[in-house]
Design a protein around this motif. Structure first.
Motif, PDB file in Angstrom:
ATOM      1  N   PRO A   1      -0.040  -8.916   1.097  1.00  0.00           N
ATOM      2  CA  PRO A   1      -1.234  -8.684   1.920  1.00  0.00           C
ATOM      3  C   PRO A   1      -1.902  -7.351   1.580  1.00  0.00           C
ATOM      4  O   PRO A   1      -1.262  -6.299   1.595  1.00  0.00           O
ATOM      5  CB  PRO A   1      -0.671  -8.678   3.346  1.00  0.00           C
ATOM      6  CG  PRO A   1       0.743  -8.217   3.192  1.00  0.00           C
ATOM      7  CD  PRO A   1       1.207  -8.686   1.847  1.00  0.00           C
ATOM      8  N   LEU A   2      -3.149  -7.401   1.252  1.00  0.00           N
ATOM      9  CA  LEU A   2      -3.962  -6.196   1.021  1.00  0.00           C
ATOM     10  C   LEU A   2      -5.025  -6.142   2.103  1.00  0.00           C
ATOM     11  O   LEU A   2      -5.916  -6.992   2.161  1.00  0.00           O
ATOM     12  CB  LEU A   2      -4.618  -6.233  -0.363  1.00  0.00           C
ATOM     13  CG  LEU A   2      -3.683  -6.236  -1.577  1.00  0.00           C
ATOM     14  CD1 LEU A   2      -4.486  -6.254  -2.862  1.00  0.00           C
ATOM     15  CD2 LEU A   2      -2.762  -5.022  -1.543  1.00  0.00           C
ATOM     16  N   ARG A   3      -4.921  -5.141   2.976  1.00  0.00           N
ATOM     17  CA  ARG A   3      -5.867  -5.040   4.082  1.00  0.00           C
ATOM     18  C   ARG A   3      -7.224  -4.554   3.602  1.00  0.00           C
ATOM     19  O   ARG A   3      -7.330  -3.773   2.645  1.00  0.00           O
ATOM     20  CB  ARG A   3      -5.317  -4.093   5.149  1.00  0.00           C
ATOM     21  CG  ARG A   3      -4.054  -4.612   5.834  1.00  0.00           C
ATOM     22  CD  ARG A   3      -3.447  -3.572   6.746  1.00  0.00           C
ATOM     23  NE  ARG A   3      -4.399  -3.115   7.744  1.00  0.00           N
ATOM     24  CZ  ARG A   3      -4.166  -2.085   8.558  1.00  0.00           C
ATOM     25  NH1 ARG A   3      -3.037  -1.413   8.465  1.00  0.00           N
ATOM     26  NH2 ARG A   3      -5.070  -1.738   9.449  1.00  0.00           N
ATOM     27  N   VAL A   4      -8.269  -5.006   4.276  1.00  0.00           N
ATOM     28  CA  VAL A   4      -9.622  -4.564   3.939  1.00  0.00           C
ATOM     29  C   VAL A   4      -9.751  -3.065   4.133  1.00  0.00           C
ATOM     30  O   VAL A   4     -10.359  -2.367   3.313  1.00  0.00           O
ATOM     31  CB  VAL A   4     -10.656  -5.315   4.804  1.00  0.00           C
ATOM     32  CG1 VAL A   4     -12.062  -4.791   4.537  1.00  0.00           C
ATOM     33  CG2 VAL A   4     -10.590  -6.807   4.525  1.00  0.00           C
ATOM     34  N   ASN A   5      -9.161  -2.561   5.191  1.00  0.00           N
ATOM     35  CA  ASN A   5      -9.178  -1.123   5.440  1.00  0.00           C
ATOM     36  C   ASN A   5      -7.724  -0.652   5.480  1.00  0.00           C
ATOM     37  O   ASN A   5      -7.118  -0.523   6.542  1.00  0.00           O
ATOM     38  CB  ASN A   5      -9.891  -0.802   6.751  1.00  0.00           C
ATOM     39  CG  ASN A   5      -9.922   0.684   7.038  1.00  0.00           C
ATOM     40  OD1 ASN A   5      -9.843   1.501   6.133  1.00  0.00           O
ATOM     41  ND2 ASN A   5     -10.030   1.046   8.302  1.00  0.00           N
ATOM     42  N   MET A   6      -7.148  -0.424   4.316  1.00  0.00           N
ATOM     43  CA  MET A   6      -5.742  -0.048   4.223  1.00  0.00           C
ATOM     44  C   MET A   6      -5.499   1.361   4.742  1.00  0.00           C
ATOM     45  O   MET A   6      -4.392   1.701   5.187  1.00  0.00           O
ATOM     46  CB  MET A   6      -5.275  -0.161   2.771  1.00  0.00           C
ATOM     47  CG  MET A   6      -3.777  -0.018   2.579  1.00  0.00           C
ATOM     48  SD  MET A   6      -3.276  -0.398   0.895  1.00  0.00           S
ATOM     49  CE  MET A   6      -3.658  -2.149   0.815  1.00  0.00           C
ATOM     50  N   ALA A   7      -6.511   2.210   4.722  1.00  0.00           N
ATOM     51  CA  ALA A   7      -6.347   3.600   5.159  1.00  0.00           C
ATOM     52  C   ALA A   7      -6.358   3.749   6.670  1.00  0.00           C
ATOM     53  O   ALA A   7      -6.001   4.803   7.187  1.00  0.00           O
ATOM     54  CB  ALA A   7      -7.439   4.472   4.547  1.00  0.00           C
ATOM     55  N   GLY A   8      -6.783   2.712   7.414  1.00  0.00           N
ATOM     56  CA  GLY A   8      -6.820   2.810   8.869  1.00  0.00           C
ATOM     57  C   GLY A   8      -7.850   3.820   9.341  1.00  0.00           C
ATOM     58  O   GLY A   8      -8.966   3.908   8.805  1.00  0.00           O
ATOM     59  N   VAL A   9      -7.464   4.619  10.354  1.00  0.00           N
ATOM     60  CA  VAL A   9      -8.380   5.613  10.916  1.00  0.00           C
ATOM     61  C   VAL A   9      -8.157   6.988  10.321  1.00  0.00           C
ATOM     62  O   VAL A   9      -8.819   7.959  10.715  1.00  0.00           O
ATOM     63  CB  VAL A   9      -8.222   5.685  12.449  1.00  0.00           C
ATOM     64  CG1 VAL A   9      -8.583   4.367  13.084  1.00  0.00           C
ATOM     65  CG2 VAL A   9      -6.803   6.091  12.831  1.00  0.00           C
ATOM     66  N   ILE A  10      -7.230   7.108   9.358  1.00  0.00           N
ATOM     67  CA  ILE A  10      -6.932   8.412   8.777  1.00  0.00           C
ATOM     68  C   ILE A  10      -8.167   9.047   8.134  1.00  0.00           C
ATOM     69  O   ILE A  10      -8.403  10.249   8.309  1.00  0.00           O
ATOM     70  CB  ILE A  10      -5.781   8.299   7.756  1.00  0.00           C
ATOM     71  CG1 ILE A  10      -4.504   7.798   8.447  1.00  0.00           C
ATOM     72  CG2 ILE A  10      -5.519   9.633   7.081  1.00  0.00           C
ATOM     73  CD1 ILE A  10      -3.994   8.715   9.534  1.00  0.00           C
ATOM     74  N   PRO A  11      -9.012   8.308   7.374  1.00  0.00           N
ATOM     75  CA  PRO A  11     -10.211   8.949   6.800  1.00  0.00           C
ATOM     76  C   PRO A  11     -11.151   9.530   7.850  1.00  0.00           C
ATOM     77  O   PRO A  11     -11.762  10.579   7.628  1.00  0.00           O
ATOM     78  CB  PRO A  11     -10.884   7.805   6.032  1.00  0.00           C
ATOM     79  CG  PRO A  11      -9.783   6.861   5.723  1.00  0.00           C
ATOM     80  CD  PRO A  11      -8.863   6.925   6.890  1.00  0.00           C
ATOM     81  N   VAL A  12     -11.265   8.872   9.002  1.00  0.00           N
ATOM     82  CA  VAL A  12     -12.132   9.384  10.065  1.00  0.00           C
ATOM     83  C   VAL A  12     -11.572  10.697  10.617  1.00  0.00           C
ATOM     84  O   VAL A  12     -12.304  11.670  10.844  1.00  0.00           O
ATOM     85  CB  VAL A  12     -12.278   8.342  11.190  1.00  0.00           C
ATOM     86  CG1 VAL A  12     -13.234   8.842  12.263  1.00  0.00           C
ATOM     87  CG2 VAL A  12     -12.768   7.018  10.632  1.00  0.00           C
ATOM     88  N   ILE A  13     -10.261  10.744  10.823  1.00  0.00           N
ATOM     89  CA  ILE A  13      -9.620  11.970  11.310  1.00  0.00           C
ATOM     90  C   ILE A  13      -9.744  13.079  10.271  1.00  0.00           C
ATOM     91  O   ILE A  13     -10.028  14.237  10.599  1.00  0.00           O
ATOM     92  CB  ILE A  13      -8.146  11.694  11.658  1.00  0.00           C
ATOM     93  CG1 ILE A  13      -8.051  10.646  12.770  1.00  0.00           C
ATOM     94  CG2 ILE A  13      -7.442  12.968  12.085  1.00  0.00           C
ATOM     95  CD1 ILE A  13      -6.634  10.239  13.103  1.00  0.00           C
ATOM     96  N   PHE A  14      -9.540  12.738   8.995  1.00  0.00           N
ATOM     97  CA  PHE A  14      -9.672  13.726   7.931  1.00  0.00           C
ATOM     98  C   PHE A  14     -11.089  14.308   7.878  1.00  0.00           C
ATOM     99  O   PHE A  14     -11.266  15.523   7.763  1.00  0.00           O
ATOM    100  CB  PHE A  14      -9.326  13.083   6.583  1.00  0.00           C
ATOM    101  CG  PHE A  14      -7.850  12.993   6.315  1.00  0.00           C
ATOM    102  CD1 PHE A  14      -6.931  13.297   7.304  1.00  0.00           C
ATOM    103  CD2 PHE A  14      -7.378  12.593   5.082  1.00  0.00           C
ATOM    104  CE1 PHE A  14      -5.573  13.206   7.073  1.00  0.00           C
ATOM    105  CE2 PHE A  14      -6.019  12.493   4.830  1.00  0.00           C
ATOM    106  CZ  PHE A  14      -5.109  12.805   5.830  1.00  0.00           C
ATOM    107  N   ALA A  15     -12.092  13.428   7.959  1.00  0.00           N
ATOM    108  CA  ALA A  15     -13.479  13.895   7.897  1.00  0.00           C
ATOM    109  C   ALA A  15     -13.803  14.815   9.070  1.00  0.00           C
ATOM    110  O   ALA A  15     -14.467  15.849   8.901  1.00  0.00           O
ATOM    111  CB  ALA A  15     -14.427  12.693   7.876  1.00  0.00           C
TER     112      ALA A  15
END
Length: 417
Positions: free
Chosen positions: A250-264
């Protein structure tokens, strides 16, 4: 849903994890209301009044209102998030850190140790910057000795939160750092609901519709995945012949989850902190780093896209996945094992990550633009802001997924279907 919660409560281990997580969050919320030594919370609160749409308002949101009280947890967990970003970026540049990543658990333990040290340094710098800012605005009356005491207290508070988050990850439910940020964001929900109820007729009608649509879209994309078929051939393991079979990767469409939003959010909060040491740059920061401005939102969207690709590359290595498949006798039908499989996985992952990153950036930006030009109140904007909704829904889904796995191991019917 209620039967599922009752089943979860009947499991002793899961019940202990839930109670432990609730206890840690209770301590976190209590600490958010205890002011640092020598701080007049009323003066700091008066300074924060009317600053909901500024960078300080965004930082106050991520601290659960602790910054507006200048409490012992005023810095929240964001210094740790910033330190994690810096260390992960440095692993690409510094060969020694890249070698530590390949060493497994011992290497990751060493990297986590470096992250903790950097967190203490960033927390001390940020605490000193806030102290100077509030003192320059006559919101804080403190001499040099009291400033040192405040900085030490706030740095210790962030270190304690970092430890509490790690304990939630080990002994509680979900990712501890994300759970703490999730709890901070939810503290602004009552104010947002009250502002919506007291708002105008247009706000009363359209606010719930927009909120439900955003949440539904986030859930739809976060749960979406591409299933790569995997075929395993028969092979000899010792004296036994293993049977082949078919499964999927399984490859998720958004594999990074909410981490990029928190990082930004953490990176965008860094320039205003530095500007507190250089008053001459304050006008530039006030002009270009306001959360509701178009320039700020476009920069946030670009950073979310960038961090989505970066974090996905850190989480999923196509070359390693292809090697693991070949070692275990697995292959993708129609694709040769080895480098062709790695190239195929990389191509599929890129095609999934691009729309996933654009979706995250869109959801983070569009609600803020709609709120700004739609006449919604500032409190409603805080509750419906794209960043806060993305983090809240994403963390809730990840936590529910972990509880689902705990329930399925004990043969209970899960919640996610």
């Amino acid at each position: 849903m209620f039967s599922w919660l009752a089943n979860a409560w009947r499991v002793p281990e899961l019940r202990r994890r839930l109670l432990f997580t609730a206890a840690v969050l209770t301590i976190y919320r209590l600490g958010s209301w205890i002011p640092a030594p020598g701080v007049n919370s009323e003066s700091i609160s008066n300074y924060f009044s009317g600053r909901g749409g500024t960078v300080l308002g965004l930082l106050n949101l991520f601290s659960g209102g602790a910054l507006s009280q200048f409490s012992i947890f005023a810095l929240g967990i964001m210094p740790y998030v910033t330190a994690s970003i810096i260390v992960q970026l440095m692993t690409v540049v510094i060969p020694r850190l890249a070698e530590l990543q390949k060493e497994g658990e011992s290497g990751y333990a060493k990297i986590n140790q470096y992250t903790r040290y950097l967190t203490v340094v960033l927390a001390a710098a940020q605490a000193l910057g806030y102290a100077f800012l509030f003192r320059s605005q006559d919101a804080l009356q403190a001499n040099s000795g009291r400033l040192v005491l405040i900085v030490v207290t706030l740095t210790t508070g962030t270190t304690l939160l970092m430890w509490m988050g790690e304990q939630i990850t080990r002994r509680g439910i979900g990712n501890g750092i994300s759970i703490l940020i999730f709890a901070s964001i939810l503290t602004g929900l009552p104010l947002g609901v009250a502002a919506w109820w007291n708002g105008g007729p247009m706000e009363r009608i359209f606010f719930p519709l927009i909120a439900v649509a955003i949440v539904a879209a986030i859930v739809f994309v976060q749960e979406g995945q591409r299933r790569i078929p995997i075929q395993y051939a028969k092979r000899m393991v010792g004296r036994r012949m293993t049977t082949g079979g078919t499964t999927y990767l399984p490859l998720r469409v958004n594999m990074a989850g909410v981490i990029p939003v928190i990082f930004a959010a953490a990176i965008l909060a860094f320039p205003p902190t530095i500007a507190q040491y250089f008053p001459s740059t304050q006008d530039f920061v006030n002009e270009y780093f306001q959360p509701g401005d178009v320039a700020f939102l476009l920069l946030e969207a670009a950073m979310i896209v960038l961090f989505t690709f970066f974090y996905t590359a850190v989480q999923f290595n196509p070359v390693e996945q292809a090697d693991n498949l070949r070692k275990h006798g697995g292959y993708i039908p129609g694709i040769r094992p080895g480098p062709p499989t790695a190239q195929y996985l990389d191509r599929v992952l890129t095609r999934l990550t691009l729309p996933g990153s654009l979706f995250l950036a869109t959801v983070a930006v569009l609600p803020s633009l709609f709120i700004r030009y739609g006449g919604f109140s500032q409190a409603s904007a805080g509750a419906l802001g794209g960043t806060s909704v993305l983090i809240a829904v994403g963390v809730a889904l990840d936590t529910m997924r972990q509880m689902e796995s705990q329930m399925m191991m004990r043969n209970y019917e899960g919640f996610l279907k």
